[in-house]
Scaffold this active site. Structure first.
Site, mmCIF file in Angstrom:
data_model
loop_
_atom_site.group_PDB
_atom_site.id
_atom_site.type_symbol
_atom_site.label_atom_id
_atom_site.label_comp_id
_atom_site.label_asym_id
_atom_site.label_seq_id
_atom_site.Cartn_x
_atom_site.Cartn_y
_atom_site.Cartn_z
ATOM 1 N N HIS A 1 0.815 -1.216 0.000
ATOM 2 C CA HIS A 1 0.000 0.000 0.000
ATOM 3 C C HIS A 1 0.851 1.270 0.000
ATOM 4 C CE1 HIS A 1 -3.642 -2.262 0.438
ATOM 5 N NE2 HIS A 1 -3.312 -2.750 1.621
ATOM 6 N N ASP B 1 -2.967 -10.548 -2.429
ATOM 7 C CA ASP B 1 -3.529 -10.092 -1.166
ATOM 8 C C ASP B 1 -5.019 -9.773 -1.346
ATOM 9 O OD1 ASP B 1 -2.325 -8.716 1.585
ATOM 10 O OD2 ASP B 1 -4.113 -7.675 0.866
ATOM 11 N N HIS C 1 -6.516 -7.151 -0.346
ATOM 12 C CA HIS C 1 -6.655 -5.735 -0.653
ATOM 13 C C HIS C 1 -5.804 -5.359 -1.863
ATOM 14 C CE1 HIS C 1 -7.433 -6.125 3.733
ATOM 15 N NE2 HIS C 1 -8.430 -5.309 3.443
ATOM 16 N N ASP D 1 -4.796 -12.846 3.513
ATOM 17 C CA ASP D 1 -6.028 -12.361 4.127
ATOM 18 C C ASP D 1 -7.255 -12.695 3.282
ATOM 19 O OD1 ASP D 1 -4.866 -10.613 2.326
ATOM 20 O OD2 ASP D 1 -5.108 -8.827 3.558
#
Length: 346
Positions: A160, A196, A198, A285
């Protein structure tokens, strides 16, 4: 498979974040690495090696120098302002409505260089961030030196983090920095595949106008999930990077069948591209028990992911990203790595 990790990466601990309207203990915590290391030893995946000391030269080709310098000094600025606890921002510049200046206040700097209030600084944050960066670069160097695959156990994670911003528990973009090292060593094309839950908005932003790194991400639909403002299917890259960015957003409740189809589509794009090395931003995740995610992959699916990745047939660098069901993270991360190794030996 060799794993690269430094105990210094555990110095980022005890931080708080703002989540769902409350100040809570950080989901990104030291237990994540502890469970992964334990599982690596349990299954005999391979040696765990300390990273080699690395300069910040490559990082400053990915991130702005001012941003990297801020990360290294943020905690000192916070303490000099008489603060304790976790250094978190509470004010951000509105889009297009602020002066292009370098503010003096630590509160202004925290807002200037961040996109959320989840990525706080504590006393050992920079030491951990630098050690995580060193682990990623050391793993990249091992690939350059002839390893077929390597695992950088990076915490804090990185996908990120963009050119000049942090967020989502990420400070330096470990996968992007590793990709740059691979290019500098002679790779003509590198692919970063982000699996991931996200979207890797920082990785996308860094390479969006570049044609030497293909960025592919499978992730939760940003209309409903973090990072909200990036990760849509129409974001394809621009300039030299036109067509080099591929986003595959998936709906809440995505199960293995849906996720596997998306992965197969991504792998087809990678094969068309023909990279010299693939960097996997390895987030787990997507697991059904993850406390901040909403996909439905089970323990049994992660070795299957590894087997799919082995089918690409290229050198592969795994870089840890997310995964917050801490008691399950070791099984899931090492499941991917073991599945990769077993398929590669067949």
């Amino acid at each position: 498979m060799k794993t690269i990790f430094s105990p210094r990466q555990q110095e980022h601990q005890g931080q708080f974040e703002f989540y769902n309207g409350a100040v809570v203990e950080g989901y990104e915590n030291t237990s994540r690495a502890t469970f992964i290391l334990s599982r690596i030893e349990e299954v005999g995946l391979g040696p765990v090696l300390a990273p080699r000391p690395q300069s910040l030269e490559t990082a400053k080709r990915i991130h702005s120098t001012a941003y990297v310098d801020f990360l290294a000094s943020a905690w000192r600025f916070w303490r000099e302002a008489g603060r304790t606890g976790t250094a978190l921002p509470y004010a951000w510049p509105a889009r297009g409505r602020y002066k292009d200046v370098a503010p003096d206040s630590i509160d202004a700097l925290l807002g200037l260089y961040s996109i959320d209030a989840s990525t706080g600084f504590v006393e050992g944050t920079w030491e951990a961030v630098k050690a995580s960066h060193d682990s990623a670069l050391t793993a990249a160097d091992l690939i350059i030196e002839g390893e077929q695959a390597c695992f950088a156990l990076c915490r804090p994670p990185g996908h990120h983090a963009g050119t000049d911003f942090n967020g989502g528990y990420c400070f330096l973009n470990n996968a992007a920095i590793a990709a740059q090292r691979l290019l500098d060593a002679g790779a003509s094309r590198v692919t970063i595949l982000d699996i991931d839950y996200h979207h890797g908005n920082g990785t996308q932003e860094i390479f969006y106008e570049r044609g030497d790194v293909q960025v592919i991400s499978l992730h939760a639909d940003p209309r409903n999930d973090y990072p909200f403002f990036a990760g849509y299917a129409d974001e394809r890259g621009s300039g030299h990077g036109e067509g080099c960015n591929l986003n595959i957003p998936l709906p809440d409740g995505t199960d293995w069948a849906q996720w596997e189809r998306a992965l197969e589509f991504a792998l087809g794009s990678i094969r068309q591209r023909g990279p010299d090395v693939v960097v996997i931003s390895l987030g787990v995740d997507t697991f059904e028990g993850d406390p901040i995610s909403r996909f439905r992959l089970s323990h049994s699916h992660f070795p299957l992911i590894g087997a799919h990745l082995a089918g690409i047939g290229t050198k592969t660098l795994f870089v840890l990203e997310g995964g917050y069901a801490v008691e399950d993270i070791g099984v899931n991360v090492v499941g991917v790595l073991s599945g990769y190794e077993e398929a590669r030996r067949r």
